[in-house]
Design a protein around this motif. Structure first.
Motif, short mmCIF file in Angstrom:
data_model
loop_
_atom_site.label_atom_id
_atom_site.label_comp_id
_atom_site.label_asym_id
_atom_site.label_seq_id
_atom_site.Cartn_x
_atom_site.Cartn_y
_atom_site.Cartn_z
N ARG A 1 110.59 41.95 15.57
CA ARG A 1 110.06 42.54 14.34
C ARG A 1 108.59 42.90 14.50
NH1 ARG A 1 111.78 42.99 9.30
NH2 ARG A 1 113.61 41.71 9.77
N PHE A 2 107.84 42.05 15.17
CA PHE A 2 106.42 42.34 15.41
C PHE A 2 106.26 43.63 16.23
CE2 PHE A 2 102.85 42.02 18.41
CZ PHE A 2 101.79 42.00 17.52
N GLU A 3 107.10 43.77 17.28
CA GLU A 3 107.03 44.97 18.11
C GLU A 3 107.39 46.21 17.32
OE1 GLU A 3 106.07 45.52 21.37
OE2 GLU A 3 105.27 43.50 21.18
N ALA A 4 108.42 46.09 16.46
CA ALA A 4 108.82 47.23 15.63
C ALA A 4 107.70 47.62 14.67
CB ALA A 4 110.09 46.90 14.86
N GLN A 5 107.01 46.60 14.09
CA GLN A 5 105.90 46.89 13.17
C GLN A 5 104.74 47.56 13.91
OE1 GLN A 5 105.20 42.97 11.58
NE2 GLN A 5 106.69 43.22 9.92
N GLU A 6 104.45 47.06 15.11
CA GLU A 6 103.37 47.67 15.90
C GLU A 6 103.71 49.12 16.24
OE1 GLU A 6 100.25 46.33 17.40
OE2 GLU A 6 100.63 45.30 15.50
N TYR A 7 104.95 49.35 16.65
CA TYR A 7 105.37 50.70 17.01
C TYR A 7 105.31 51.61 15.78
CZ TYR A 7 108.32 54.42 18.97
OH TYR A 7 108.82 55.62 19.40
N ASP A 8 105.76 51.08 14.63
CA ASP A 8 105.75 51.88 13.41
C ASP A 8 104.33 52.20 12.96
OD1 ASP A 8 107.24 53.17 11.27
OD2 ASP A 8 106.40 51.63 9.97
N THR A 9 103.39 51.29 13.23
CA THR A 9 101.98 51.55 12.90
C THR A 9 101.49 52.77 13.70
OG1 THR A 9 101.56 49.22 12.42
CG2 THR A 9 99.65 50.61 12.93
N HIS A 10 101.83 52.81 14.99
CA HIS A 10 101.46 53.97 15.80
C HIS A 10 102.16 55.23 15.30
CE1 HIS A 10 100.07 50.79 18.51
NE2 HIS A 10 99.39 51.72 19.15
N LEU A 11 103.45 55.10 14.94
CA LEU A 11 104.19 56.26 14.44
C LEU A 11 103.64 56.74 13.11
CD1 LEU A 11 107.90 55.30 15.24
CD2 LEU A 11 106.48 56.99 16.41
N GLU A 12 103.14 55.82 12.29
CA GLU A 12 102.57 56.20 11.00
C GLU A 12 101.35 57.11 11.20
OE1 GLU A 12 101.01 54.06 6.87
OE2 GLU A 12 101.19 52.91 8.72
N GLY A 13 100.49 56.73 12.16
CA GLY A 13 99.34 57.56 12.47
C GLY A 13 99.77 58.92 13.00
N TRP A 14 100.79 58.92 13.86
CA TRP A 14 101.30 60.17 14.42
C TRP A 14 101.88 61.05 13.31
CZ3 TRP A 14 106.51 61.75 14.47
CH2 TRP A 14 106.76 62.90 15.22
N GLU A 15 102.60 60.41 12.37
CA GLU A 15 103.20 61.17 11.26
C GLU A 15 102.12 61.85 10.42
OE1 GLU A 15 106.04 60.39 7.34
OE2 GLU A 15 105.12 58.72 8.39
N ALA A 16 101.03 61.11 10.12
CA ALA A 16 99.94 61.68 9.32
C ALA A 16 99.29 62.86 10.05
CB ALA A 16 98.91 60.60 9.01
N ALA A 17 99.09 62.69 11.37
CA ALA A 17 98.48 63.77 12.15
C ALA A 17 99.39 64.99 12.20
CB ALA A 17 98.17 63.28 13.57
N ARG A 18 100.70 64.76 12.33
CA ARG A 18 101.64 65.87 12.36
C ARG A 18 101.67 66.61 11.02
NH1 ARG A 18 103.62 68.44 16.49
NH2 ARG A 18 105.61 68.79 15.44
N MET A 19 101.51 65.87 9.91
CA MET A 19 101.48 66.51 8.59
C MET A 19 100.26 67.42 8.46
SD MET A 19 104.05 66.14 6.69
CE MET A 19 103.22 66.83 5.26
N LYS A 20 99.10 66.93 8.94
CA LYS A 20 97.91 67.78 8.92
C LYS A 20 98.14 69.03 9.77
CE LYS A 20 94.73 63.85 8.48
NZ LYS A 20 93.68 63.05 9.18
N ASN A 21 98.80 68.82 10.89
CA ASN A 21 99.11 69.94 11.78
C ASN A 21 100.01 70.96 11.08
OD1 ASN A 21 99.48 71.55 14.00
ND2 ASN A 21 100.50 70.02 15.26
N ARG A 22 101.04 70.47 10.40
CA ARG A 22 101.98 71.35 9.72
C ARG A 22 101.29 72.12 8.58
NH1 ARG A 22 106.59 71.97 12.77
NH2 ARG A 22 107.39 69.94 13.45
N LEU A 23 100.48 71.41 7.78
CA LEU A 23 99.83 72.05 6.64
C LEU A 23 98.82 73.09 7.10
CD1 LEU A 23 99.30 68.93 4.32
CD2 LEU A 23 100.95 70.79 4.03
N SER A 24 98.08 72.78 8.15
CA SER A 24 97.12 73.76 8.66
C SER A 24 97.84 74.97 9.25
CB SER A 24 96.21 73.12 9.72
OG SER A 24 96.95 72.72 10.87
N LEU A 25 99.03 74.76 9.83
CA LEU A 25 99.82 75.87 10.35
C LEU A 25 100.32 76.75 9.19
CD1 LEU A 25 101.24 77.31 12.68
CD2 LEU A 25 103.15 75.69 12.42
N ALA A 26 100.70 76.11 8.08
CA ALA A 26 101.13 76.88 6.91
C ALA A 26 100.00 77.74 6.38
CB ALA A 26 101.63 75.92 5.82
N ALA A 27 98.75 77.20 6.37
CA ALA A 27 97.59 77.97 5.93
C ALA A 27 97.36 79.17 6.85
CB ALA A 27 96.36 77.08 5.89
#
Length: 596
Positions: free
Chosen positions: A233-259
């Motif tokens: 569970r700890f490993e999954a939480q750590e991995y999800d923390t990294h994925l959360e940051g990646w998800e936020a960065a990808r959203m910025k990427n997508r929104l800027s692409l839409a602009a």
């Protein structure tokens, strides 16, 4: 500069040095490139001629009331042929150029792979494997992208813009040509500015993608440790923390692409609308035919389709350059241990090894070895013992030239190892490491790695000498038994004996045994020691040992402590001296006594 997983470039202007470095990959296939460029030119000329043919067809209908069957067949056939030719020759172009792009990916991948193997051990101890693999994957794909789209999209699109501007200028008011050029300039300026603005989000997304991938690979490689501590569970939480940051960065990427896409669409729609207003007024005034109106509209649509694609290409080129910059960062990592310009192959006359006043430090503030002198006569064995951190394994790493000495010199048969080629040096030395890591392949493959091309009989002979033949013959798959990633399907002792068999197959004149029996039980250790003693009789051997019982029969034993030689002699002489060796021996004897 030593790149790491977080190394980023400043995102400045397009790196033309990278662009020009791709030219050799084009020159390797000059004929294919020339043929592809020919197909490209035919496709573009056919494409530019399509609106003109459409104009002629519309004007024919506008000027006559003839039925469709009376329309000149040649005119309609020309229109269809031009449309087909535009697509067909573009496909031919891609098919001919495919070999160039794929070969470039192959060449660069091989170049990076070879360079990574030339880098020193320090680089690989500090690397993050998951992020490194992603950098190589994205970088080689980016190179293929640049080669294909820069050569066959950017230049042709600019050519098409110029041709359309010339046609409009020659047949209509200069305002049409100026409107086209102004629209293109506005579109290009906006695309470049917006792409540079959003490139930070691409970089951030790539960085966090590397981070999450590295975390996942690290966790899976340490699967057993995760299970030992119940930390799934700890490993999954750590991995999800990294994925959360990646998800936020990808959203910025997508929104800027839409602009970016929305701004480009607004410029295109506004330009086409302006041109159509101008043309419609002229048609209403009788200064332009309906066919010419259709031609202008077709040219504007035809112009902005590749121009819209050019905006996409520029975005992708900037992203590809971001990836290629990281790949080139790996290629530019300095090779700290390199062959001298005049390096010659090592000449083995006996295999005598000398350390002459050798000093070394991985960190200048923490010296590991200080003024070490030792001599191993050809065909003799020298054992190195001492407490953890004394520098025993560093001696082996320096002899194998994973690092260059900080001071002094190491010589084999009188030749400074810095003056000979690394390949010939390492061919002359066999190593049985303390921690054996195997390839994720069969037992036979891992043993044959010591001598690529070895026969099956030679492999079995090595297994017999390593006391492993009976074990392998009992396995259902025999030599074809898979060992798993890093050899995890085998016990520590089995892996150690495979490493010994591999070295036996290599049959080098110099041996390094770095605690070669550390993973064996007492029975297996005795069997292996018999084999090692047998092969060591004919070879110069440096035996690094933690358990003193494994080297009591060594001709000479050298005791290291805090990077210095504090004692040397035979087992009996060192015990009689009552010094550091005698204390180590007494401590280990007490540890081996059964507890009451």
């Amino acid at each position: 500069m030593r790149p790491n997983s977080d190394n980023q470039y400043d995102g400045g202007p397009v790196n033309w040095r990278i662009m020009t470095s791709l030219i050799p990959y084009l020159s390797e296939f000059r004929g294919r490139v020339a043929l592809a460029m020919g197909f490209l030119l035919v496709a573009k000329l056919a494409g530019v001629a399509v609106p003109w043919a459409l104009k002629l067809i519309v004007e024919h209908f506008e000027a006559t009331t003839d039925a469709l069957v009376l329309v000149p067949v040649a005119l309609l056939a020309m229109y269809g042929l031009l449309r087909f030719s535009s697509v067909f020759f573009s496909e031919l172009r891609d098919a001919v150029f495919a070999r160039v792009a794929e070969r470039a990916m192959r060449r660069v991948s091989l170049r990076v792979f070879e360079h990574l193997h030339r880098l020193d051990l320090g680089f690989h101890l500090a690397r993050r494997t998951g992020g490194l693999a992603r950098d190589i994957e994205r970088g080689t794909s980016g190179i293929s992208f640049l080669l294909r789209f820069m050569v066959f999209n950017i230049i042709p699109t600019l050519l098409e813009i110029g041709l359309i501007a010339v046609i409009l200028l020659a047949n209509f008011s200069p305002m049409y040509a100026l409107t086209v050029l102004g629209s293109v300039l506005l579109y290009g300026t906006f695309s470049i500015w917006c792409t540079e603005w959003r490139n930070r989000f691409v970089r951030e997304s790539n960085k966090l993608d590397n981070s999450s991938n590295t975390r996942a690979v690290d966790s899976l490689l340490n699967y057993e440790t995760v299970k030992y501590f119940g930390n799934e569970r700890f490993e999954a939480q750590e991995y999800d923390t990294h994925l959360e940051g990646w998800e936020a960065a990808r959203m910025k990427n997508r929104l800027s692409l839409a602009a970016l896409n929305s701004g480009q669409a607004l410029i295109i729609a506004g330009s086409v609308t302006l041109m159509m207003f101008m043309a419609a007024n002229q048609v209403a005034a009788g200064d332009m035919t309906l066919g010419e109106l259709v031609m202008i509209n077709a040219y504007m649509i035809q112009l902005f389709v590749p121009l819209g694609f050019l905006g996409f290409i520029y975005r992708e080129i900037r992203e590809a350059l971001t990836n290629i910059e990281r790949l080139f960062g790996l290629l530019e990592a300095p090779v700290k241990v390199a062959d001298a310009v005049d390096a010659k192959p090592l000449q083995i006359t006996g295999g005598a090894v000398d350390f002459d006043q050798v000093s070394h430090a991985y960190d200048p503030a923490r010296p590991i070895l200080q003024d070490v002198d030792l001599h191993i006569p050809a065909g003799h064995t020298l054992a190195i013992v001492g407490p953890s951190g004394a520098g025993k394994s560093t001696l082996a790493r320096l002899l194998f030239r994973f690092y260059d000495v900080g001071g002094g010199a190491i010589r084999i048969d009188g030749q400074d190892i810095r003056d000979v080629t690394q390949d010939s040096l390492r061919q002359a030395i066999g190593v049985v490491p303390q921690d054996t890591v195997l390839f994720n392949d069969s037992i036979g493959y891992n043993i044959a790695y010591g001598k690529p091309g070895a026969t099956e009989e030679q492999i079995w002979q090595a297994l017999r000498m390593a006391q492993l033949e009976d074990f392998v013959r009992r396995l259902p798959m025999g030599l074809n038994t898979q060992v798993g990633e890093r050899g995890l399907k085998l016990s520590g002792g089995e892996k150690q004996r495979i490493a010994i068999a591999r070295v036996l197959l290599k049959n080098p004149p110099i041996l390094i045994l770095d605690e070669a029996t550390s993973s064996l039980d007492t029975h297996a250790e005795r069997l292996i020691l018999d084999a090692l003693n047998l092969i060591s009789q004919k070879r110069t051997t440096l035996a690094i040992a933690h358990r003193l019982s494994t080297i009591v029969h060594a001709e000479r034993i050298l005791v290291l402590d805090q990077g210095r030689v504090v004692e040397q002699g035979s087992h009996e002489e060192l015990l009689a001296a009552g010094g550091a060796y005698a204390r180590l021996w007494a401590d280990q004897q007490r540890e081996q006594q059964p507890q009451g």
